[in-house]
Every structure is written in C-alpha cells, then in structure tokens.
Design a protein around this motif. Sequence first.
Motif, PDB file in Angstrom:
ATOM      1  N   ALA A   1      11.452  -9.476  42.279  1.00  0.00           N
ATOM      2  CA  ALA A   1      10.515 -10.598  42.119  1.00  0.00           C
ATOM      3  C   ALA A   1       9.079 -10.108  42.169  1.00  0.00           C
ATOM      4  CB  ALA A   1      10.764 -11.635  43.215  1.00  0.00           C
ATOM      5  N   ARG A   2       8.817  -9.088  42.970  1.00  0.00           N
ATOM      6  CA  ARG A   2       7.462  -8.554  43.063  1.00  0.00           C
ATOM      7  C   ARG A   2       7.105  -7.713  41.837  1.00  0.00           C
ATOM      8  NH1 ARG A   2       4.724  -4.082  44.232  1.00  0.00           N
ATOM      9  NH2 ARG A   2       6.613  -2.821  44.402  1.00  0.00           N
ATOM     10  N   LEU A   3       8.079  -6.919  41.358  1.00  0.00           N
ATOM     11  CA  LEU A   3       7.804  -5.979  40.284  1.00  0.00           C
ATOM     12  C   LEU A   3       7.647  -6.620  38.911  1.00  0.00           C
ATOM     13  CD1 LEU A   3       9.983  -2.786  40.848  1.00  0.00           C
ATOM     14  CD2 LEU A   3       7.501  -2.970  40.854  1.00  0.00           C
ATOM     15  N   VAL A   4       8.443  -7.653  38.621  1.00  0.00           N
ATOM     16  CA  VAL A   4       8.440  -8.220  37.268  1.00  0.00           C
ATOM     17  C   VAL A   4       7.032  -8.600  36.808  1.00  0.00           C
ATOM     18  CG1 VAL A   4       9.158 -10.190  35.875  1.00  0.00           C
ATOM     19  CG2 VAL A   4      10.860  -8.909  37.189  1.00  0.00           C
ATOM     20  N   PRO A   5       6.269  -9.389  37.569  1.00  0.00           N
ATOM     21  CA  PRO A   5       4.918  -9.726  37.094  1.00  0.00           C
ATOM     22  C   PRO A   5       3.981  -8.523  37.063  1.00  0.00           C
ATOM     23  CG  PRO A   5       5.294 -10.590  39.312  1.00  0.00           C
ATOM     24  CD  PRO A   5       6.617 -10.117  38.803  1.00  0.00           C
ATOM     25  N   GLU A   6       4.143  -7.579  37.995  1.00  0.00           N
ATOM     26  CA  GLU A   6       3.296  -6.387  37.976  1.00  0.00           C
ATOM     27  C   GLU A   6       3.563  -5.539  36.741  1.00  0.00           C
ATOM     28  OE1 GLU A   6       3.174  -3.986  41.405  1.00  0.00           O
ATOM     29  OE2 GLU A   6       2.567  -5.605  42.770  1.00  0.00           O
ATOM     30  N   LEU A   7       4.840  -5.410  36.398  1.00  0.00           N
ATOM     31  CA  LEU A   7       5.195  -4.638  35.212  1.00  0.00           C
ATOM     32  C   LEU A   7       4.694  -5.310  33.943  1.00  0.00           C
ATOM     33  CD1 LEU A   7       8.793  -3.572  36.235  1.00  0.00           C
ATOM     34  CD2 LEU A   7       6.909  -2.027  35.743  1.00  0.00           C
ATOM     35  N   ASP A   8       4.739  -6.622  33.903  1.00  0.00           N
ATOM     36  CA  ASP A   8       4.228  -7.340  32.732  1.00  0.00           C
ATOM     37  C   ASP A   8       2.753  -7.038  32.520  1.00  0.00           C
ATOM     38  OD1 ASP A   8       6.691  -8.421  32.225  1.00  0.00           O
ATOM     39  OD2 ASP A   8       6.266 -10.360  33.158  1.00  0.00           O
TER      40      ASP A   8
ATOM     41  N   ALA B   1      17.553   6.394  37.819  1.00  0.00           N
ATOM     42  CA  ALA B   1      16.419   7.125  37.264  1.00  0.00           C
ATOM     43  C   ALA B   1      16.514   7.219  35.746  1.00  0.00           C
ATOM     44  CB  ALA B   1      16.343   8.528  37.875  1.00  0.00           C
ATOM     45  N   VAL B   2      17.734   7.451  35.249  1.00  0.00           N
ATOM     46  CA  VAL B   2      17.938   7.515  33.797  1.00  0.00           C
ATOM     47  C   VAL B   2      17.593   6.179  33.142  1.00  0.00           C
ATOM     48  CG1 VAL B   2      19.666   7.762  31.972  1.00  0.00           C
ATOM     49  CG2 VAL B   2      19.671   9.331  33.918  1.00  0.00           C
ATOM     50  N   ALA B   3      18.112   5.091  33.715  1.00  0.00           N
ATOM     51  CA  ALA B   3      17.884   3.768  33.130  1.00  0.00           C
ATOM     52  C   ALA B   3      16.411   3.373  33.187  1.00  0.00           C
ATOM     53  CB  ALA B   3      18.736   2.726  33.865  1.00  0.00           C
ATOM     54  N   LEU B   4      15.772   3.609  34.334  1.00  0.00           N
ATOM     55  CA  LEU B   4      14.377   3.205  34.505  1.00  0.00           C
ATOM     56  C   LEU B   4      13.417   4.127  33.767  1.00  0.00           C
ATOM     57  CD1 LEU B   4      14.554   2.313  38.300  1.00  0.00           C
ATOM     58  CD2 LEU B   4      14.302   0.707  36.394  1.00  0.00           C
ATOM     59  N   GLY B   5      13.901   5.271  33.335  1.00  0.00           N
ATOM     60  CA  GLY B   5      13.088   6.174  32.546  1.00  0.00           C
ATOM     61  C   GLY B   5      13.343   6.040  31.060  1.00  0.00           C
ATOM     62  N   SER B   6      13.932   4.936  30.638  1.00  0.00           N
ATOM     63  CA  SER B   6      14.296   4.763  29.231  1.00  0.00           C
ATOM     64  C   SER B   6      13.259   3.943  28.471  1.00  0.00           C
ATOM     65  CB  SER B   6      15.661   4.070  29.123  1.00  0.00           C
ATOM     66  OG  SER B   6      15.539   2.698  29.466  1.00  0.00           O
ATOM     67  N   THR B   7      13.376   3.963  27.156  1.00  0.00           N
ATOM     68  CA  THR B   7      12.460   3.194  26.322  1.00  0.00           C
ATOM     69  C   THR B   7      12.638   1.694  26.512  1.00  0.00           C
ATOM     70  OG1 THR B   7      14.046   3.389  24.497  1.00  0.00           O
ATOM     71  CG2 THR B   7      12.216   4.951  24.541  1.00  0.00           C
ATOM     72  N   ALA B   8      13.748   1.291  27.127  1.00  0.00           N
ATOM     73  CA  ALA B   8      13.953  -0.138  27.394  1.00  0.00           C
ATOM     74  C   ALA B   8      12.839  -0.710  28.259  1.00  0.00           C
ATOM     75  CB  ALA B   8      15.298  -0.351  28.088  1.00  0.00           C
ATOM     76  N   MET B   9      12.214   0.128  29.065  1.00  0.00           N
ATOM     77  CA  MET B   9      11.154  -0.340  29.946  1.00  0.00           C
ATOM     78  C   MET B   9       9.916  -0.784  29.179  1.00  0.00           C
ATOM     79  SD  MET B   9      12.241  -0.387  33.026  1.00  0.00           S
ATOM     80  CE  MET B   9      10.696  -0.581  33.915  1.00  0.00           C
ATOM     81  N   PHE B  10       9.792  -0.402  27.933  1.00  0.00           N
ATOM     82  CA  PHE B  10       8.626  -0.764  27.143  1.00  0.00           C
ATOM     83  C   PHE B  10       8.801  -2.092  26.414  1.00  0.00           C
ATOM     84  CE2 PHE B  10       8.074   3.631  28.017  1.00  0.00           C
ATOM     85  CZ  PHE B  10       6.707   3.843  28.037  1.00  0.00           C
ATOM     86  N   LYS B  11       9.951  -2.720  26.598  1.00  0.00           N
ATOM     87  CA  LYS B  11      10.214  -4.015  25.988  1.00  0.00           C
ATOM     88  C   LYS B  11      10.475  -5.040  27.089  1.00  0.00           C
ATOM     89  CE  LYS B  11      12.261  -2.016  21.801  1.00  0.00           C
ATOM     90  NZ  LYS B  11      11.441  -2.677  20.779  1.00  0.00           N
ATOM     91  N   LYS B  12       9.912  -6.218  26.965  1.00  0.00           N
ATOM     92  CA  LYS B  12       9.988  -7.237  28.007  1.00  0.00           C
ATOM     93  C   LYS B  12      11.433  -7.556  28.406  1.00  0.00           C
ATOM     94  CE  LYS B  12       8.994 -10.877  30.567  1.00  0.00           C
ATOM     95  NZ  LYS B  12       8.571 -10.714  31.985  1.00  0.00           N
ATOM     96  N   ALA B  13      12.294  -7.839  27.452  1.00  0.00           N
ATOM     97  CA  ALA B  13      13.663  -8.232  27.767  1.00  0.00           C
ATOM     98  C   ALA B  13      14.418  -7.103  28.462  1.00  0.00           C
ATOM     99  CB  ALA B  13      14.403  -8.658  26.501  1.00  0.00           C
ATOM    100  N   GLY B  14      14.307  -5.889  27.931  1.00  0.00           N
ATOM    101  CA  GLY B  14      14.992  -4.760  28.526  1.00  0.00           C
ATOM    102  C   GLY B  14      14.460  -4.437  29.909  1.00  0.00           C
ATOM    103  N   ARG B  15      13.166  -4.527  30.075  1.00  0.00           N
ATOM    104  CA  ARG B  15      12.537  -4.244  31.369  1.00  0.00           C
ATOM    105  C   ARG B  15      13.005  -5.227  32.439  1.00  0.00           C
ATOM    106  NH1 ARG B  15       7.772  -4.106  29.501  1.00  0.00           N
ATOM    107  NH2 ARG B  15       7.008  -6.173  30.071  1.00  0.00           N
ATOM    108  N   ASP B  16      12.999  -6.497  32.107  1.00  0.00           N
ATOM    109  CA  ASP B  16      13.431  -7.517  33.070  1.00  0.00           C
ATOM    110  C   ASP B  16      14.897  -7.326  33.457  1.00  0.00           C
ATOM    111  OD1 ASP B  16      10.915  -8.584  32.993  1.00  0.00           O
ATOM    112  OD2 ASP B  16      11.469 -10.398  31.882  1.00  0.00           O
ATOM    113  N   ALA B  17      15.730  -6.990  32.466  1.00  0.00           N
ATOM    114  CA  ALA B  17      17.158  -6.789  32.751  1.00  0.00           C
ATOM    115  C   ALA B  17      17.361  -5.619  33.701  1.00  0.00           C
ATOM    116  CB  ALA B  17      17.923  -6.551  31.445  1.00  0.00           C
ATOM    117  N   LEU B  18      16.635  -4.531  33.483  1.00  0.00           N
ATOM    118  CA  LEU B  18      16.755  -3.365  34.338  1.00  0.00           C
ATOM    119  C   LEU B  18      16.279  -3.652  35.757  1.00  0.00           C
ATOM    120  CD1 LEU B  18      15.549  -0.548  31.928  1.00  0.00           C
ATOM    121  CD2 LEU B  18      17.835  -0.804  32.861  1.00  0.00           C
TER     122      LEU B  18
END
Length: 277
Positions: free
Chosen positions: A147-154, A119-136
């Motif tokens: 695999a389902r979430l990555v394109p939806e999040l983009d 929850a801490v990691a997924l609630g971080s500012t990293a989620m607002f950047k493509k590279a950080g989001r994909d890594a998380l």
Amino acid sequence: MSPADEPGHDTSAGGYTSTRTHLPETGTPRRPARSSSRSLVTVVAVVVVLIAAIAFANRGNGDGSNTTAGNGSGASGTKPQAESTAATGTKPVDGKTSGIPTGYAQSRQGVQSAAANYAVALGSTAMFKKAGRDALVNALYTPAEAARLVPELDKAYSTDFLARAGLDANGDAPQGSTFVSRTVPIGTTVSAYADTTATVAVWYMGLIGMSGTNSTDPVSSSWSTWTFQLQWTDGDWKVASQSQTSGPAPVPGDNKAASSDEISKAIEEYGGFTYAR
C-alpha cells in the motif's frame, strides 16, 4: 527499476520461464561510457529506494559503502558454510501468483528461493508498466508495504522518467528497439532467520539499457547486492523492506561487446529462470 518480461521468456507482467537451472559463469562485456541520463535515473532510484531496475542505473559511485545490506556472513560474522551455495535439488515452489512463483517453504531454503525469485521478478521490464508493476508489488510485498509502495512507484515511474529511459508513457520501447532490464542472481545468504522473519541478501548481476540502432543508452551490466527483510504472511514469504548496495563486482572480462542486434536476439531467445536452493 526494471527488466525482463519473457517465450521461453514471457514478457507479460512479471512472467518468466520456470527453469530450475544454475547459470554458467560468463565474462562481463566492457561497456561504453555512461551517459548523463543515467545520473538522473540514479537520483530517482536513491530517493524512492525501490527495486532493481532503477538501481541498475546507479552506475556512478560503486563504492558499496552502504552497510545496510546483508554481509553474506550470517549473524555470527563467520564465512557462510558450503550449504549456502550448494544446490539441494528440491523444487522451490508449486504455485504462481500473477505469473510469479509463490508458495515457498517456511524454512531457510524456502526464504532464499523466495528472495532470489523476487529479485528476478522485481528486476524485470514489467516494473516499467503500471499493470505489471502493481501486480508484482501486491503479490510480493506485505499488504502494508504494498500500500505504501504503489503510489510512490507511480510517482517514480513518471512519464519524464520513462522518457529518460527511452520509453513512451506506457513503458513501451520505440519500434525496432528492445528495452532490457533483468536481474540475474549469483547467490544468496541468510544473515538472520526465525520462523516468521528473515533477512536474505541476493548478490546479482543486472542488465539494463535500450538495444536498437538509434539507442544512446546501450545495454550494460552492473553488480549489486539486494537485501530483503521478509515476513511470513498468509502462508508465504513477503517483502517487508529492502535495501541495495553496489558490488561486489568482479574484474571485467575481455569479451567483445555484442552489437545491439545480437543483444536484442539474445533477449528474445533466452528466457529467465526459477531459482532454488
């Protein structure tokens, strides 16, 4: 959705200080009225059903009527026992993946530590950047769910959405401003557990907003419950699905709201935690 990359608080993708200390209780500052831009952010959050950062922006209805989150009472419907909130002193994890604590014990204690830290990691500012989001996402979710979430999040974190949050197309805040997005777990409870599956609810406080002289969306707090369905996959707990509900929220305290400079300084100086049962 998003929050906190951190020096004592590393702001790299999903990184944060690994300090196993329980946070002291603090009052929640009173906040200004919500801007109309938050309603637009909420629409994205509900449609995509993603992670904390966007959910923080869901400030509007707060009725907590969604019943999909864990009720904190266990499968029998009884109140959680004392051990559900007591610290054990056991180190939660030894390894990291992309700066995120991983490698939890295959136990009720291990799955709660995993849910709180995810929850801490997924609630971080990293989620607002493509590279950080994909890594998380690739580190914390099952392969199928990632695999389902990555394109939806983009699609969710579009240039237009980022602009509404005050960020540029790369997820960066304007010069002189600090974008804040953090998840602060208050407690966890297991409503279902088996050797390879578990349902864990994380009650947390969220911080989201832009701290800066010209900000029209100041940092404010929210209270939510984030429920994870986790599966034991490749030697660790992975998120298979999730849901969120508003609250339970305590009565706001009488703390005076901090200035934008004070908030920016606090975010820079105070790092996050690694949570353990």
